[in-house]
Design a protein around this motif. Sequence first.
Motif, PDB file in Angstrom:
ATOM      1  N   VAL A  20      -3.911   2.031 -13.544  1.00  0.00           N
ATOM      2  CA  VAL A  20      -2.675   2.175 -13.506  1.00  0.00           C
ATOM      3  C   VAL A  20      -1.844   3.337 -13.005  1.00  0.00           C
ATOM      4  CG1 VAL A  20      -4.636   3.204 -15.552  1.00  0.00           C
ATOM      5  CG2 VAL A  20      -4.390   4.243 -13.742  1.00  0.00           C
ATOM      6  N   ASP A  21      -0.457   3.157 -13.658  1.00  0.00           N
ATOM      7  CA  ASP A  21       0.203   4.049 -12.681  1.00  0.00           C
ATOM      8  C   ASP A  21       1.117   5.236 -12.814  1.00  0.00           C
ATOM      9  OD1 ASP A  21       2.587   4.969 -11.356  1.00  0.00           O
ATOM     10  OD2 ASP A  21       3.769   2.941 -11.833  1.00  0.00           O
ATOM     11  N   PHE A  22      -0.372   6.257 -11.685  1.00  0.00           N
ATOM     12  CA  PHE A  22      -0.069   7.128 -12.079  1.00  0.00           C
ATOM     13  C   PHE A  22       0.855   8.416 -10.808  1.00  0.00           C
ATOM     14  CE2 PHE A  22      -4.456   8.232 -14.366  1.00  0.00           C
ATOM     15  CZ  PHE A  22      -3.953   7.697 -15.495  1.00  0.00           C
ATOM     16  N   ASN A  23       1.352   6.865 -10.687  1.00  0.00           N
ATOM     17  CA  ASN A  23       2.669   7.674  -9.438  1.00  0.00           C
ATOM     18  C   ASN A  23       3.930   8.556 -10.052  1.00  0.00           C
ATOM     19  OD1 ASN A  23       3.983   7.653  -7.372  1.00  0.00           O
ATOM     20  ND2 ASN A  23       5.681   5.594  -7.956  1.00  0.00           N
ATOM     21  N   VAL A  24       3.526   9.344  -9.553  1.00  0.00           N
ATOM     22  CA  VAL A  24       3.818  11.002 -10.911  1.00  0.00           C
ATOM     23  C   VAL A  24       4.363  11.655  -9.464  1.00  0.00           C
ATOM     24  CG1 VAL A  24       2.669  10.965 -13.032  1.00  0.00           C
ATOM     25  CG2 VAL A  24       1.923  12.503 -10.732  1.00  0.00           C
ATOM     26  N   SER A  58      -5.309   4.105  -8.811  1.00  0.00           N
ATOM     27  CA  SER A  58      -3.284   4.189  -8.790  1.00  0.00           C
ATOM     28  C   SER A  58      -3.332   3.922  -6.824  1.00  0.00           C
ATOM     29  CB  SER A  58      -3.072   5.126  -9.690  1.00  0.00           C
ATOM     30  OG  SER A  58      -2.790   5.571  -9.872  1.00  0.00           O
ATOM     31  N   HIS A  59      -1.615   3.803  -7.041  1.00  0.00           N
ATOM     32  CA  HIS A  59      -1.067   4.554  -5.837  1.00  0.00           C
ATOM     33  C   HIS A  59      -0.301   4.995  -5.794  1.00  0.00           C
ATOM     34  CE1 HIS A  59       2.120   3.226  -7.954  1.00  0.00           C
ATOM     35  NE2 HIS A  59       3.350   2.986  -7.347  1.00  0.00           N
ATOM     36  N   LEU A  60       0.331   6.499  -4.838  1.00  0.00           N
ATOM     37  CA  LEU A  60       1.085   7.302  -5.013  1.00  0.00           C
ATOM     38  C   LEU A  60       1.702   7.581  -3.927  1.00  0.00           C
ATOM     39  CD1 LEU A  60       1.500  10.057  -7.054  1.00  0.00           C
ATOM     40  CD2 LEU A  60      -0.264  11.544  -5.217  1.00  0.00           C
ATOM     41  N   GLY A  61       3.075   7.387  -4.406  1.00  0.00           N
ATOM     42  CA  GLY A  61       4.200   7.395  -2.903  1.00  0.00           C
ATOM     43  C   GLY A  61       3.967   6.067  -2.580  1.00  0.00           C
ATOM     44  N   ARG A  62       4.459   6.089  -1.099  1.00  0.00           N
ATOM     45  CA  ARG A  62       4.274   4.896  -0.016  1.00  0.00           C
ATOM     46  C   ARG A  62       3.622   5.254   0.750  1.00  0.00           C
ATOM     47  NH1 ARG A  62       9.898   2.338  -1.260  1.00  0.00           N
ATOM     48  NH2 ARG A  62       9.268   2.023  -2.906  1.00  0.00           N
ATOM     49  N   ILE A  63       3.116   4.928   1.735  1.00  0.00           N
ATOM     50  CA  ILE A  63       1.863   5.642   3.008  1.00  0.00           C
ATOM     51  C   ILE A  63       2.505   5.402   4.268  1.00  0.00           C
ATOM     52  CG2 ILE A  63      -0.638   5.484   3.793  1.00  0.00           C
ATOM     53  CD1 ILE A  63       0.212   7.333   1.174  1.00  0.00           C
ATOM     54  N   THR A 118      -4.572   3.294  -3.550  1.00  0.00           N
ATOM     55  CA  THR A 118      -4.660   2.763  -3.244  1.00  0.00           C
ATOM     56  C   THR A 118      -4.021   2.580  -2.299  1.00  0.00           C
ATOM     57  OG1 THR A 118      -2.938   1.604  -4.874  1.00  0.00           O
ATOM     58  CG2 THR A 118      -5.406   1.740  -5.657  1.00  0.00           C
ATOM     59  N   ARG A 119      -2.783   3.233  -1.774  1.00  0.00           N
ATOM     60  CA  ARG A 119      -2.231   3.274  -0.718  1.00  0.00           C
ATOM     61  C   ARG A 119      -2.472   3.392   0.363  1.00  0.00           C
ATOM     62  NH1 ARG A 119       4.064   2.267  -3.046  1.00  0.00           N
ATOM     63  NH2 ARG A 119       3.009   0.492  -4.726  1.00  0.00           N
ATOM     64  N   TYR A 120      -3.811   4.275   0.391  1.00  0.00           N
ATOM     65  CA  TYR A 120      -4.132   5.442   1.602  1.00  0.00           C
ATOM     66  C   TYR A 120      -4.787   2.956   2.144  1.00  0.00           C
ATOM     67  CZ  TYR A 120      -5.181   9.482   0.645  1.00  0.00           C
ATOM     68  OH  TYR A 120      -5.314  11.082   0.707  1.00  0.00           O
ATOM     69  N   PHE A 151       1.936  -0.767 -15.960  1.00  0.00           N
ATOM     70  CA  PHE A 151       3.778  -1.276 -15.842  1.00  0.00           C
ATOM     71  C   PHE A 151       4.501  -0.657 -14.614  1.00  0.00           C
ATOM     72  CE2 PHE A 151       7.989  -1.501 -17.358  1.00  0.00           C
ATOM     73  CZ  PHE A 151       7.729  -2.956 -17.853  1.00  0.00           C
ATOM     74  N   GLY A 152       4.550   0.333 -14.775  1.00  0.00           N
ATOM     75  CA  GLY A 152       5.317   0.662 -13.216  1.00  0.00           C
ATOM     76  C   GLY A 152       5.051  -0.352 -12.401  1.00  0.00           C
ATOM     77  N   THR A 153       4.216  -0.892 -12.120  1.00  0.00           N
ATOM     78  CA  THR A 153       3.585  -1.735 -10.340  1.00  0.00           C
ATOM     79  C   THR A 153       3.570  -3.141 -11.137  1.00  0.00           C
ATOM     80  OG1 THR A 153       2.287   0.747 -10.337  1.00  0.00           O
ATOM     81  CG2 THR A 153       2.520  -1.258  -8.086  1.00  0.00           C
ATOM     82  N   ALA A 154       4.097  -3.252 -11.855  1.00  0.00           N
ATOM     83  CA  ALA A 154       3.483  -4.793 -11.980  1.00  0.00           C
ATOM     84  C   ALA A 154       4.696  -6.037 -11.728  1.00  0.00           C
ATOM     85  CB  ALA A 154       3.854  -4.788 -13.402  1.00  0.00           C
ATOM     86  N   HIS A 155       5.786  -5.268 -11.201  1.00  0.00           N
ATOM     87  CA  HIS A 155       6.783  -6.159 -10.337  1.00  0.00           C
ATOM     88  C   HIS A 155       6.125  -5.985  -9.191  1.00  0.00           C
ATOM     89  CE1 HIS A 155       7.717  -1.520  -9.707  1.00  0.00           C
ATOM     90  NE2 HIS A 155       8.984  -2.107  -8.793  1.00  0.00           N
ATOM     91  N   ARG A 156       5.102  -5.489  -8.422  1.00  0.00           N
ATOM     92  CA  ARG A 156       4.481  -6.064  -7.310  1.00  0.00           C
ATOM     93  C   ARG A 156       3.757  -6.912  -6.993  1.00  0.00           C
ATOM     94  NH1 ARG A 156       9.241  -3.301  -5.190  1.00  0.00           N
ATOM     95  NH2 ARG A 156       8.700  -1.151  -4.821  1.00  0.00           N
ATOM     96  N   ALA A 157       3.796  -7.426  -6.287  1.00  0.00           N
ATOM     97  CA  ALA A 157       1.457  -8.226  -6.332  1.00  0.00           C
ATOM     98  C   ALA A 157       0.994  -7.995  -5.018  1.00  0.00           C
ATOM     99  CB  ALA A 157       2.417  -9.559  -5.849  1.00  0.00           C
ATOM    100  N   GLY A 364       8.503   2.005 -16.597  1.00  0.00           N
ATOM    101  CA  GLY A 364       8.845   1.740 -15.295  1.00  0.00           C
ATOM    102  C   GLY A 364      10.004   2.002 -14.462  1.00  0.00           C
ATOM    103  N   GLY A 365      10.091   2.203 -13.011  1.00  0.00           N
ATOM    104  CA  GLY A 365      11.888   2.171 -12.902  1.00  0.00           C
ATOM    105  C   GLY A 365      12.092   0.694 -12.911  1.00  0.00           C
ATOM    106  N   GLY A 366      11.691   0.649 -11.416  1.00  0.00           N
ATOM    107  CA  GLY A 366      12.076  -1.080 -10.933  1.00  0.00           C
ATOM    108  C   GLY A 366      11.621  -1.984 -11.284  1.00  0.00           C
TER     109      GLY A 366
HETATM  110  C1  3PG Z   1       7.564   3.349  -9.766  1.00  0.00           C
HETATM  111  O1  3PG Z   1       7.705   4.574  -9.425  1.00  0.00           O
HETATM  112  O2  3PG Z   1       8.796   2.871  -9.449  1.00  0.00           O
HETATM  113  C2  3PG Z   1       6.159   2.468  -9.208  1.00  0.00           C
HETATM  114  O3  3PG Z   1       4.920   3.523  -9.644  1.00  0.00           O
HETATM  115  C3  3PG Z   1       6.671   1.582  -8.497  1.00  0.00           C
HETATM  116  O4  3PG Z   1       6.207   2.425  -7.061  1.00  0.00           O
HETATM  117  P1  3PG Z   1       7.089   1.676  -5.671  1.00  0.00           P
HETATM  118  O5  3PG Z   1       8.351   1.312  -6.116  1.00  0.00           O
HETATM  119  O6  3PG Z   1       7.280   2.620  -4.775  1.00  0.00           O
HETATM  120  O7  3PG Z   1       6.094   0.629  -5.237  1.00  0.00           O
END
Ligand code: 3PG
Length: 387
Positions: A20-24, A58-63, A118-120, A151-157, A364-366
């Motif tokens: 899931v994308d819980f990058n809130v 999920s990821h959250l932020g950038r580590i 996951t980004r730990y 979906f918010g992370t779907a542009h990342r592999a 999604g953003g990006g």
């Molecule tokens: C977002 O918030 O656009 C997504 O969760 C992706 O996050 P990222 O740009 O840090 O990969």
Amino acid sequence: MAKKNIKDLNLKGKKVLMRVDFNVPMKGGVITDDNRIVQALPTIRYALEQGGKVILFSHLGRIKTEEDLAKNSLALVAKRLEELLGKHVEFVPVTRGKVLEDAVAALKEGEVLMFENTRYEDLDGKKESKNDPELGAYWASLGDVFVNDAFGTAHRAHASNQGIASHFPNDSAAGFLLEKEIKFIGGAVDNPVRPFVAILGGGAMAYTFFKAQGLEVGKSKCELDFVEYAKGLLKKANGKIILPVDVVSVQVSDEDVAADFFGAIAKADTKVVDVNHIDKDAQGLDCGPKTIELFKKELVGAKTVVWNGPAGVFEVEKFAKGTKAICEALANLDGATTIIGGGDSAAAAISMGYETKFTHISTGGGASLEYLEGKALPGVTCLSDVK
Ligand code: 3PG
């Protein structure tokens, strides 16, 4: 080729790995917008109802450093999910190892656990973000099927989507949110009902175009590297790019802006000027009343509208009028499909109370921007095809 969705999988008694994308957004330890969690609930609930043992991640932020770890823990997110779901969510504060494996083994049908960000795994060699094959294989070993609803992370592999999916060639499926995003955004790109209008803002985009027209933009944000590109677009569009005709401007000192941008602009006096009269010491922070009328007129009769990027610095009330007017105009369009491409414009529309007034507000953003550009999204292409 159509992709499998969660309904194509047998979930009964299965360990369901669900990305899931819980990058809130969070401020001072508080989640300021839980929309991404809310939007994932139907998929989670469905998996639980089907007798799945749900393993969320999920990821959250950038580590990047040790200091990033504590402030990007998913512990608070798990708590919020528990409230929304009305069900215990077992939070496992690690991304691998015996504690996680034991928690997965103890999971019963209809129960849910969530493991740590996951980004730990990025701290030690960017394993998640660089799609480390060992990490993808390890996470895949924890489950029986894979569902991607991020979906918010779907542009990342990354290891947590593409990496895991590569181990489930027949059992990787889209969740309901991912499917909905693809349906609406894909529909707008592939075959929109016309008239089709795209409203693009954010990052003070218009000022780069003003500069391309040879206008003074003062201290307004402007991407000098893109001025030539903007010139080319204006030529190519042949009058189909409608730019603001007036802006709400302020004069604030560089020192005040550097010390506290929002505080400085909130205190400053505003002046509405036509775009060919922006003072060299001023900066534009919203579109003006003539522009609002112009945009409203252009929107009359539109049947598909995609909007990305607010019209001004909507976080400060006196520069929110342009963004609010767009929300209002779109909310009142008759029989039109209206889509917000996520990010700041979605946050603006939701905070202004227009949450239910659009056909679709993307999470999604990006990802939505890349999908609107027509790019394939790795988080979607990695899923199993319907045979
Ligand atoms: C977002 O918030 O656009 C997504 O969760 C992706 O996050 P990222 O740009 O840090 O990969």
